[in-house]
Design a protein around this motif. Sequence first.
Motif, PDB file in Angstrom:
ATOM      1  N   MET A   1       0.848  -1.165   0.000  1.00 42.99           N
ATOM      2  CA  MET A   1       0.000   0.000   0.000  1.00 42.99           C
ATOM      3  C   MET A   1       0.893   1.227   0.000  1.00 42.99           C
ATOM      4  SD  MET A   1      -2.902   1.278   2.687  1.00 42.99           S
ATOM      5  CE  MET A   1      -1.847   2.006   3.896  1.00 42.99           C
TER       6      MET A   1
ATOM      7  N   ASP B   1       0.700   5.351   0.602  1.00 42.29           N
ATOM      8  CA  ASP B   1      -0.119   6.436   1.132  1.00 42.29           C
ATOM      9  C   ASP B   1       0.689   7.719   0.993  1.00 42.29           C
ATOM     10  OD1 ASP B   1      -2.131   7.839   2.444  1.00 42.29           O
ATOM     11  OD2 ASP B   1      -1.344   7.377   4.425  1.00 42.29           O
ATOM     12  N   GLY B   2       0.104   8.739   0.419  1.00 43.83           N
ATOM     13  CA  GLY B   2       0.816   9.992   0.251  1.00 43.83           C
ATOM     14  C   GLY B   2      -0.025  10.987  -0.518  1.00 43.83           C
TER      15      GLY B   2
ATOM     16  N   ARG C   1       5.550  10.304  -0.829  1.00 41.90           N
ATOM     17  CA  ARG C   1       5.161   9.188   0.033  1.00 41.90           C
ATOM     18  C   ARG C   1       5.088   9.630   1.489  1.00 41.90           C
ATOM     19  NH1 ARG C   1       8.129   6.077   3.236  1.00 41.90           N
ATOM     20  NH2 ARG C   1      10.048   6.897   2.362  1.00 41.90           N
TER      21      ARG C   1
ATOM     22  N   ARG D   1       3.690   7.042   3.609  1.00 39.85           N
ATOM     23  CA  ARG D   1       3.846   5.723   4.206  1.00 39.85           C
ATOM     24  C   ARG D   1       3.732   4.685   3.106  1.00 39.85           C
ATOM     25  NH1 ARG D   1      -0.660   2.685   7.626  1.00 39.85           N
ATOM     26  NH2 ARG D   1      -1.826   3.690   5.979  1.00 39.85           N
TER      27      ARG D   1
END
Length: 59
Positions: free
Chosen positions: A1, A3-4, A43, A45
């Motif tokens: 995954m 996340d950003g 990014r 995570r």
Amino acid sequence: MLDGVATITRDKARIKELWNFILKTWFTEGEHDPRITAIKITRARATTGITSTARPSPA
């Protein structure tokens, strides 16, 4: 995954840097095609779905 935050850019210098001739299949006017954009992802995570169940061997 992943996340950003994603941002879209039409920065000609960045597009020229990323340009690859195979892209002309989709962007027929080359690196100057007005349809080209680049997406930058900052990014926050990143994780994988892989976990390990391996345990160290006893000494």
